[in-house]
Design a protein around this motif. Structure first.
Motif, PDB file in Angstrom:
ATOM      1  N   TYR A  40      -9.776  -7.120   1.641  1.00 20.33           N
ATOM      2  CA  TYR A  40      -9.220  -7.211   0.299  1.00 20.33           C
ATOM      3  C   TYR A  40      -7.926  -6.424   0.313  1.00 20.33           C
ATOM      4  O   TYR A  40      -7.693  -5.575   1.177  1.00 20.33           O
ATOM      5  N   ASP A  41      -7.063  -6.700  -0.619  1.00 20.46           N
ATOM      6  CA  ASP A  41      -5.816  -5.951  -0.749  1.00 20.46           C
ATOM      7  C   ASP A  41      -5.954  -4.942  -1.879  1.00 20.46           C
ATOM      8  O   ASP A  41      -6.557  -5.227  -2.907  1.00 20.46           O
ATOM      9  N   PHE A  42      -5.379  -3.776  -1.678  1.00 19.23           N
ATOM     10  CA  PHE A  42      -5.323  -2.797  -2.746  1.00 19.23           C
ATOM     11  C   PHE A  42      -4.044  -1.992  -2.596  1.00 19.23           C
ATOM     12  O   PHE A  42      -3.400  -2.002  -1.543  1.00 19.23           O
ATOM     13  N   ALA A  43      -3.669  -1.321  -3.653  1.00 22.42           N
ATOM     14  CA  ALA A  43      -2.441  -0.537  -3.664  1.00 22.42           C
ATOM     15  C   ALA A  43      -2.767   0.903  -4.009  1.00 22.42           C
ATOM     16  O   ALA A  43      -3.726   1.178  -4.735  1.00 22.42           O
ATOM     17  N   TYR A  44      -1.964   1.812  -3.503  1.00 22.29           N
ATOM     18  CA  TYR A  44      -2.051   3.220  -3.877  1.00 22.29           C
ATOM     19  C   TYR A  44      -0.855   3.575  -4.746  1.00 22.29           C
ATOM     20  O   TYR A  44       0.249   3.057  -4.561  1.00 22.29           O
ATOM     21  N   CYS A  45      -1.073   4.462  -5.707  1.00 21.48           N
ATOM     22  CA  CYS A  45      -0.015   4.894  -6.615  1.00 21.48           C
ATOM     23  C   CYS A  45       0.016   6.415  -6.663  1.00 21.48           C
ATOM     24  O   CYS A  45      -0.986   7.076  -6.421  1.00 21.48           O
TER      25      CYS A  45
END
Length: 510
Positions: free
Chosen positions: A309-314
Motif C-alpha cells: 500500500y502507499d502511504f505518506a509521512y508528514c
C-alpha cells in the motif's frame, strides 16, 4: 536609659526583620542526601501489532509495521528536577547485552546502566520530569548535547521542549547522519513523579520507583483509500486516484508542545514565516505537475495486495491563522468519467475518444470559481455559455483529469500532530474536481472545514491507539442522481443547471 536601650534594640530588630522579608528562607539540608534507585520503562504501545498503525480492515490491509518504523537503535533519556535539568544519558543497543532491552511481547524498553544488566539510576528525592528520544540521529545529538552538558541549573524544561529542530522527512525517518530508525519522542506530556528516598518507599507503600514513559514517532502518517463501486455511484466515477502532501514545514519543536489543548509550533503565533519554510509548497505544485515532477502516491482499495500500500509521512504543523498556503494538506488527483455525456447544445451525446470533457463554471468578480453547471460536454459549449452571461466560463478537463484537496485536522483546527495516523477513505464522489491545480485554491484563504466534493470516512488515530471514526462531507447514501444534481437536457427546474458549492463565496473551490 534602660528604656532608651530597649527602644533601640526594638528598632534594630524591626529594621532587620524589614530587610529580610524578601529573602528566601534556607532550609537546613542534611549533608548526605539519601538517593533512590529508579527503573525506567519506555512504552511503544499496548500491542506490538498496533505499534505503528492500525488493526486489520479492508481498506488498510497490513497490520505489520515496516522495519524502519519498528527499529530501536538508541535511547536518550533526559531528566529534569522541577524545571531544571538533573541528568541525561545516551543508551545504545550495541553489544550482546547492550544498554537496554526491548521486550516484543510487552512492547517496552528497559534501560540499564550497570555492566551486569541491572537497573541503576539514582536520583535525589523530589518532583522529576522524564523525556525520551529514541533513534536520535548523530547530527541531532551533536546539536543538543552541548545544551545538556552545560545545562544544569540553566537549561529549563520549557526551553528544552521548545528547542527547534531543522528537519526533513528523510531526517525524521532515520536517513540523517548516523540515523537508524524513526525518531521517537514523548507522545504525551513528560512523565512526572515524586522520587522517594529508599527509606520513604515503605512509608508510601511502594516497593520500587518505576517510571513509565510513552513515546511515539515524531511524524504524522497518512494513507488514502477509496471504495471503487461507491465512487462511481453518483453522476460519474473517479478512477486512478492518487495523492500527494503539500506544505511540510522545515522546523518543529524537539518535543510536542500542547498549550490550552492547542499544538504549538515554532511559527504558530506569527505570520512572519521565513521564506522557503514550507517543503513542497502548494503554490509551486502546478508548475511541478506541468514538469511531471510531482511524486504521486496511489490510493489503495480493498482489492489491492494485502501486503502493499502507499502511504505518506508528514511533519508536525500548526499555525495560528490557517491558510491554504501554510496548512499541511492533501492534493488528490483522479480521472473522472461522467455517467452522462452531453453535446455542446445540451442534447445527450457520446463519450470523447480521449475522455476529455468540458464544463461551464460561474466565476465571481475576483476570478474565483463559485459553481459549476450540471453538465459534462463532449465538445466546448461556447454558444451555450455565452447565453448565460459574462460571469460564466468554459473549463476543459484534458483526458478527464481533475484535482481535489483535503485538509486534515484535529481539535477543530487544521493541524497535524506527531504520532497521529490519518486513515482517509473516500466513499463517494459528487462530481469532478478542478481541471487544473492552479484553480484548486486561493492560497490566502482558510481551508474548507470539510470537503464539499464527496464523502470521506477519516480514522484519526495515534500510531499506538485504536481508531475513532469521524465522517466528513455530505451524507450520500440513498441519494438519487437528480438529488445530487445530475440533470438531463431540458433543465426543467429553475436554476437546476447550477451546482453551487457549499459555503458560498468563502468556500471558493475545493
Amino acid at each position: 536609659m534602660a528604656t532608651g536601650r530597649y527602644l533601640i534594640i526594638l528598632l534594630i530588630g524591626w529594621m532587620i526583620a524589614s530587610c529580610t522579608k524578601e529573602v528566601v528562607t534556607v532550609i537546613d539540608v542534611p549533608k548526605e542526601i539519601e538517593k533512590s534507585t529508579i527503573s525506567i520503562k519506555i512504552s511503544l504501545g499496548s500491542d506490538v501489532r498496533t505499534r505503528s498503525g492500525w488493526t486489520y480492515d479492508d481498506y488498510f490491509p497490513s497490520a505489520i509495521p515496516t522495519p524502519e518504523e519498528s527499529t530501536v537503535s538508541n535511547v536518550l533519556l533526559i531528566i529534569f528536577k522541577n524545571i531544571y535539568l538533573e541528568e541525561y544519558a545516551l543508551y545504545e543497543s550495541e553489544g550482546v547485552n547492550g544498554d537496554f532491552t526491548l521486550d516484543e511481547s510487552t512492547n517496552t524498553i528497559t534501560l540499564h546502566k550497570a555492566e551486569d544488566g541491572e537497573n541503576e539510576i539514582d536520583l535525589e528525592p523530589g518532583v522529576h520530569f522524564f523525556y525520551a528520544i529514541l533513534n536520535i540521529p548523530e547530527g541531532l545529538y551533536q546539536e543538543i548535547e552541548p545544551l545538556l552538558e552545560n545545562g544544569k541549573y540553566t537549561l529549563t524544561k520549557e526551553s528544552f521542549e521548545k528547542q527547534v529542530m531543522e528537519v526533513g522527512l528523510d531526517y525524521l525517518q532515520g536517513g540523517g547522519t548516523g540515523g537508524n530508525g524513526f525518531i521517537m519522542t514523548n507522545s504525551t506530556p513528560p512523565a512526572s513523579t515524586v522520587v522517594y528516598s529508599e527509606s520513604q518507599l515503605e512509608e508510601f507503600g511502594r516497593t520500587e520507583n518505576e517510571i513509565s514513559i510513552s513515546v511515539g514517532r515524531a511524524l504524522v502518517k497518512i494513507s488514502l483509500a477509496y471504495v471503487p463501486e461507491k465512487t462511481g455511484k453518483l453522476h460519474g466515477a473517479l478512477e486512478d486516484i492518487k495523492y500527494t502532501v503539500v506544505n511540510h514545514p522545515s522546523q518543529m519543536y524537539l518535543m510536542p508542545v500542547i498549550e490550552d489543548e492547542k499544538l504549538i509550533t515554532p511559527h504558530y503565533t506569527t505570520m512572519n514565516i521565513p521564506a522557503g519554510y514550507f517543503i513542497d509548497p502548494i503554490r509551486e505544485l502546478a508548475e511541478k505537475e506541468k514538469n511531471r515532477e510531482v511524486n504521486w502516491l496511489t490510493a489503495t482499495t480493498e482489492k489491492k495486495d494485502k501486503d502493499t500500500y502507499d502511504f505518506a509521512y508528514c511533519i508536525e504543523n500548526n499555525v495560528k491563522k490557517h491558510l491554504k498556503s501554510t496548512t499541511t494538506g492533501l492534493v488528490i488527483r483522479g480521472k473522472f468519467v461522467p455517467s452522462q455525456w452531453l453535446n455542446k447544445d445540451g442534447t445527450i451525446g457520446a463519450t470523447t475518444t480521449d475522455d476529455s470533457f468540458w464544463r461551464i463554471a460561474e466565476i465571481d468578480n475576483d476570478g474565483y470559481l463559485l459553481a459549476y453547471t450540471k453538465g459534462y460536454y463532449n465538445e466546448s459549449p461556447d454558444s451555450l455559455c455565452a447565453t448565460m452571461g459574462s460571469n460564466f466560463e468554459v473549463k476543459k478537463y484534458s483526458n478527464g483529469i481533475c484535482y481535489y484537496t483535503f485538509w486534515p485536522s484535529s481539535n477543530d483546527e487544521h493541524q497535524i500532530k506527531r504520532n497521529d495516523f490519518h486513515k482517509i477513505v473516500i466513499t463517494h464522489i459528487h462530481g469532478a474536481g478542478a481541471p487544473d491545480i492552479d484553480e484548486i485554491i486561493d492560497p490566502d484563504v482558510d481551508p474548507d472545514p470539510q470537503p464539499t466534493w464527496g464523502r470521506l470516512v477519516v480514522y484519526a488515530v495515534g500510531w499506538d491507539d485504536y481508531p475513532r471514526i469521524e465522517e466528513l462531507g455530505e451524507e450520500a447514501e440513498g441519494d438519487t442522481d437528480n438529488e445530487i444534481g445530475v440533470s438531463i437536457p431540458g433543465w426543467e427546474e429553475e436554476d437546476s443547471q447550477k451546482e453551487t458549492l457549499e459555503g458560498g463565496d468563502e468556500n471558493k473551490f475545493n
